[in-house]
Design a protein around this motif. Structure first.
Motif, PDB file in Angstrom:
ATOM      1  N   PRO A  91       0.814  -1.216   0.000  1.00  0.00           N
ATOM      2  CA  PRO A  91       0.000   0.000   0.000  1.00  0.00           C
ATOM      3  C   PRO A  91       0.851   1.272   0.000  1.00  0.00           C
ATOM      4  O   PRO A  91       1.914   1.314   0.613  1.00  0.00           O
ATOM      5  CB  PRO A  91      -0.807  -0.096   1.297  1.00  0.00           C
ATOM      6  N   VAL A  92       0.365   2.266  -0.714  1.00  0.00           N
ATOM      7  CA  VAL A  92       0.973   3.600  -0.675  1.00  0.00           C
ATOM      8  C   VAL A  92       0.476   4.250   0.609  1.00  0.00           C
ATOM      9  O   VAL A  92      -0.725   4.339   0.849  1.00  0.00           O
ATOM     10  CB  VAL A  92       0.553   4.432  -1.909  1.00  0.00           C
ATOM     11  N   LEU A  93       1.404   4.682   1.436  1.00  0.00           N
ATOM     12  CA  LEU A  93       1.053   5.231   2.739  1.00  0.00           C
ATOM     13  C   LEU A  93       0.763   6.728   2.658  1.00  0.00           C
ATOM     14  O   LEU A  93       1.456   7.459   1.968  1.00  0.00           O
ATOM     15  CB  LEU A  93       2.193   4.999   3.736  1.00  0.00           C
ATOM     16  N   MET A  94      -0.261   7.126   3.381  1.00  0.00           N
ATOM     17  CA  MET A  94      -0.594   8.534   3.562  1.00  0.00           C
ATOM     18  C   MET A  94      -0.735   8.754   5.061  1.00  0.00           C
ATOM     19  O   MET A  94      -1.357   7.939   5.748  1.00  0.00           O
ATOM     20  CB  MET A  94      -1.899   8.882   2.852  1.00  0.00           C
ATOM     21  N   PHE A  95      -0.164   9.825   5.563  1.00  0.00           N
ATOM     22  CA  PHE A  95      -0.201  10.109   6.990  1.00  0.00           C
ATOM     23  C   PHE A  95      -1.163  11.247   7.267  1.00  0.00           C
ATOM     24  O   PHE A  95      -1.172  12.241   6.549  1.00  0.00           O
ATOM     25  CB  PHE A  95       1.194  10.472   7.500  1.00  0.00           C
ATOM     26  N   LYS A  96      -1.971  11.077   8.308  1.00  0.00           N
ATOM     27  CA  LYS A  96      -2.879  12.154   8.703  1.00  0.00           C
ATOM     28  C   LYS A  96      -2.844  12.289  10.217  1.00  0.00           C
ATOM     29  O   LYS A  96      -2.653  11.307  10.937  1.00  0.00           O
ATOM     30  CB  LYS A  96      -4.295  11.902   8.200  1.00  0.00           C
ATOM     31  N   PRO A  97      -3.001  13.513  10.700  1.00  0.00           N
ATOM     32  CA  PRO A  97      -2.995  13.709  12.156  1.00  0.00           C
ATOM     33  C   PRO A  97      -4.278  13.181  12.778  1.00  0.00           C
ATOM     34  O   PRO A  97      -5.354  13.274  12.200  1.00  0.00           O
ATOM     35  CB  PRO A  97      -2.891  15.229  12.308  1.00  0.00           C
ATOM     36  N   ASP A  98      -4.143  12.607  13.958  1.00  0.00           N
ATOM     37  CA  ASP A  98      -5.289  12.122  14.719  1.00  0.00           C
ATOM     38  C   ASP A  98      -5.298  12.890  16.030  1.00  0.00           C
ATOM     39  O   ASP A  98      -4.421  12.711  16.873  1.00  0.00           O
ATOM     40  CB  ASP A  98      -5.167  10.621  14.974  1.00  0.00           C
ATOM     41  N   ARG A  99      -6.272  13.737  16.193  1.00  0.00           N
ATOM     42  CA  ARG A  99      -6.333  14.603  17.374  1.00  0.00           C
ATOM     43  C   ARG A  99      -7.370  14.126  18.376  1.00  0.00           C
ATOM     44  O   ARG A  99      -7.662  14.818  19.350  1.00  0.00           O
ATOM     45  CB  ARG A  99      -6.642  16.033  16.938  1.00  0.00           C
ATOM     46  N   ARG A 100      -7.938  12.936  18.180  1.00  0.00           N
ATOM     47  CA  ARG A 100      -9.006  12.468  19.066  1.00  0.00           C
ATOM     48  C   ARG A 100      -8.547  12.361  20.517  1.00  0.00           C
ATOM     49  O   ARG A 100      -9.266  12.781  21.422  1.00  0.00           O
ATOM     50  CB  ARG A 100      -9.538  11.107  18.602  1.00  0.00           C
ATOM     51  N   LEU A 101      -7.363  11.803  20.752  1.00  0.00           N
ATOM     52  CA  LEU A 101      -6.880  11.656  22.129  1.00  0.00           C
ATOM     53  C   LEU A 101      -6.598  13.015  22.760  1.00  0.00           C
ATOM     54  O   LEU A 101      -6.902  13.252  23.930  1.00  0.00           O
ATOM     55  CB  LEU A 101      -5.630  10.776  22.153  1.00  0.00           C
ATOM     56  N   GLU A 102      -6.035  13.918  21.975  1.00  0.00           N
ATOM     57  CA  GLU A 102      -5.753  15.270  22.459  1.00  0.00           C
ATOM     58  C   GLU A 102      -7.044  15.993  22.831  1.00  0.00           C
ATOM     59  O   GLU A 102      -7.134  16.645  23.875  1.00  0.00           O
ATOM     60  CB  GLU A 102      -5.007  16.039  21.373  1.00  0.00           C
ATOM     61  N   LEU A 103      -8.058  15.870  21.977  1.00  0.00           N
ATOM     62  CA  LEU A 103      -9.340  16.518  22.256  1.00  0.00           C
ATOM     63  C   LEU A 103     -10.032  15.876  23.456  1.00  0.00           C
ATOM     64  O   LEU A 103     -10.684  16.565  24.244  1.00  0.00           O
ATOM     65  CB  LEU A 103     -10.232  16.467  21.019  1.00  0.00           C
ATOM     66  N   GLY A 104      -9.875  14.557  23.598  1.00  0.00           N
ATOM     67  CA  GLY A 104     -10.436  13.874  24.761  1.00  0.00           C
ATOM     68  C   GLY A 104      -9.799  14.359  26.052  1.00  0.00           C
ATOM     69  O   GLY A 104     -10.480  14.567  27.064  1.00  0.00           O
ATOM     70  N   ASP A 105      -8.486  14.566  26.028  1.00  0.00           N
ATOM     71  CA  ASP A 105      -7.794  15.115  27.204  1.00  0.00           C
ATOM     72  C   ASP A 105      -8.298  16.514  27.528  1.00  0.00           C
ATOM     73  O   ASP A 105      -8.449  16.880  28.694  1.00  0.00           O
ATOM     74  CB  ASP A 105      -6.281  15.153  26.967  1.00  0.00           C
ATOM     75  N   ARG A 106      -8.565  17.281  26.502  1.00  0.00           N
ATOM     76  CA  ARG A 106      -9.069  18.649  26.691  1.00  0.00           C
ATOM     77  C   ARG A 106     -10.451  18.623  27.356  1.00  0.00           C
ATOM     78  O   ARG A 106     -10.722  19.400  28.266  1.00  0.00           O
ATOM     79  CB  ARG A 106      -9.128  19.381  25.350  1.00  0.00           C
ATOM     80  N   VAL A 107     -11.305  17.706  26.927  1.00  0.00           N
ATOM     81  CA  VAL A 107     -12.644  17.585  27.522  1.00  0.00           C
ATOM     82  C   VAL A 107     -12.526  17.194  28.993  1.00  0.00           C
ATOM     83  O   VAL A 107     -13.208  17.763  29.857  1.00  0.00           O
ATOM     84  CB  VAL A 107     -13.496  16.559  26.749  1.00  0.00           C
ATOM     85  N   LEU A 108     -11.646  16.235  29.290  1.00  0.00           N
ATOM     86  CA  LEU A 108     -11.450  15.829  30.691  1.00  0.00           C
ATOM     87  C   LEU A 108     -10.933  16.987  31.539  1.00  0.00           C
ATOM     88  O   LEU A 108     -11.341  17.154  32.698  1.00  0.00           O
ATOM     89  CB  LEU A 108     -10.496  14.643  30.762  1.00  0.00           C
ATOM     90  N   GLU A 109     -10.052  17.792  30.951  1.00  0.00           N
ATOM     91  CA  GLU A 109      -9.529  18.956  31.664  1.00  0.00           C
ATOM     92  C   GLU A 109     -10.642  19.959  31.956  1.00  0.00           C
ATOM     93  O   GLU A 109     -10.731  20.509  33.055  1.00  0.00           O
ATOM     94  CB  GLU A 109      -8.436  19.613  30.823  1.00  0.00           C
ATOM     95  N   LEU A 110     -11.526  20.190  30.991  1.00  0.00           N
ATOM     96  CA  LEU A 110     -12.643  21.115  31.174  1.00  0.00           C
ATOM     97  C   LEU A 110     -13.615  20.589  32.244  1.00  0.00           C
ATOM     98  O   LEU A 110     -14.120  21.354  33.056  1.00  0.00           O
ATOM     99  CB  LEU A 110     -13.372  21.353  29.855  1.00  0.00           C
ATOM    100  N   LEU A 111     -13.857  19.280  32.220  1.00  0.00           N
ATOM    101  CA  LEU A 111     -14.751  18.695  33.220  1.00  0.00           C
ATOM    102  C   LEU A 111     -14.160  18.799  34.627  1.00  0.00           C
ATOM    103  O   LEU A 111     -14.883  19.032  35.607  1.00  0.00           O
ATOM    104  CB  LEU A 111     -15.050  17.238  32.887  1.00  0.00           C
ATOM    105  N   LYS A 112     -12.859  18.642  34.724  1.00  0.00           N
ATOM    106  CA  LYS A 112     -12.189  18.723  36.020  1.00  0.00           C
ATOM    107  C   LYS A 112     -12.269  20.145  36.574  1.00  0.00           C
ATOM    108  O   LYS A 112     -12.452  20.350  37.776  1.00  0.00           O
ATOM    109  CB  LYS A 112     -10.728  18.294  35.876  1.00  0.00           C
ATOM    110  N   ASP A 113     -12.183  21.137  35.684  1.00  0.00           N
ATOM    111  CA  ASP A 113     -12.212  22.535  36.106  1.00  0.00           C
ATOM    112  C   ASP A 113     -13.632  23.075  36.304  1.00  0.00           C
ATOM    113  O   ASP A 113     -13.799  24.149  36.874  1.00  0.00           O
ATOM    114  CB  ASP A 113     -11.481  23.405  35.076  1.00  0.00           C
ATOM    115  N   ALA A 114     -14.631  22.351  35.843  1.00  0.00           N
ATOM    116  CA  ALA A 114     -16.008  22.824  35.950  1.00  0.00           C
ATOM    117  C   ALA A 114     -16.459  22.754  37.403  1.00  0.00           C
ATOM    118  O   ALA A 114     -16.099  21.838  38.147  1.00  0.00           O
ATOM    119  CB  ALA A 114     -16.922  21.972  35.086  1.00  0.00           C
ATOM    120  N   PRO A 115     -17.271  23.748  37.846  1.00  0.00           N
ATOM    121  CA  PRO A 115     -17.770  23.704  39.220  1.00  0.00           C
ATOM    122  C   PRO A 115     -18.752  22.536  39.394  1.00  0.00           C
ATOM    123  O   PRO A 115     -19.488  22.183  38.472  1.00  0.00           O
ATOM    124  CB  PRO A 115     -18.478  25.046  39.391  1.00  0.00           C
TER     125      PRO A 115
END
Length: 119
Positions: A91-115
């Protein structure tokens, strides 16, 4: 048809495992960067494969440098896969960024900071 899907799933996992091993040898441009393969999606005819890569740490310039390096070494990766997998077509390889884990960490951070709401 189910046999084709099962084979494709196995091929995706084989490519993912090999690419993860190859990416361990790629030196990140910045310290404290982690590069990992999160998913591989090969076409049914196995002529193309998209490799999703997750990058933790580093700034946008360092992340862009990682993708430039991956694209520059793409042919070497394909040669390695051709030797290892021994398919009729590599197969000819193509690379793409996967930001799902990064965005998931961001959501957890927001939930932790929420009152907390005790109601």
């Amino acid at each position: 048809m189910a046999e084709r899907i099962d084979r494709l799933t196995r091929v995706n996992e084989l490519i993912k495992r090999e690419m993860a091993g190859l990416l361990e040898k790629v030196t990140p441009p910045a310290p404290n960067m982690l590069i990992s393969v999160t998913e591989v999606s090969a076409s049914v005819d196995l002529r193309n494969a998209t490799v999703s890569v997750s990058i933790f740490g580093g700034d946008n310039a360092a992340r862009a440098e990682v993708f430039r390096t991956l694209n520059a070494k793409r042919v070497d990766f394909q040669k390695h896969l051709a030797r290892y997998l021994a398919f009729k077509h590599t197969p000819v390889l193509m690379f793409k960024p996967d930001r799902r884990l990064e965005l998931g960490d961001r959501v957890l951070e927001l939930l932790k900071d929420a009152p907390e709401d005790n109601a």
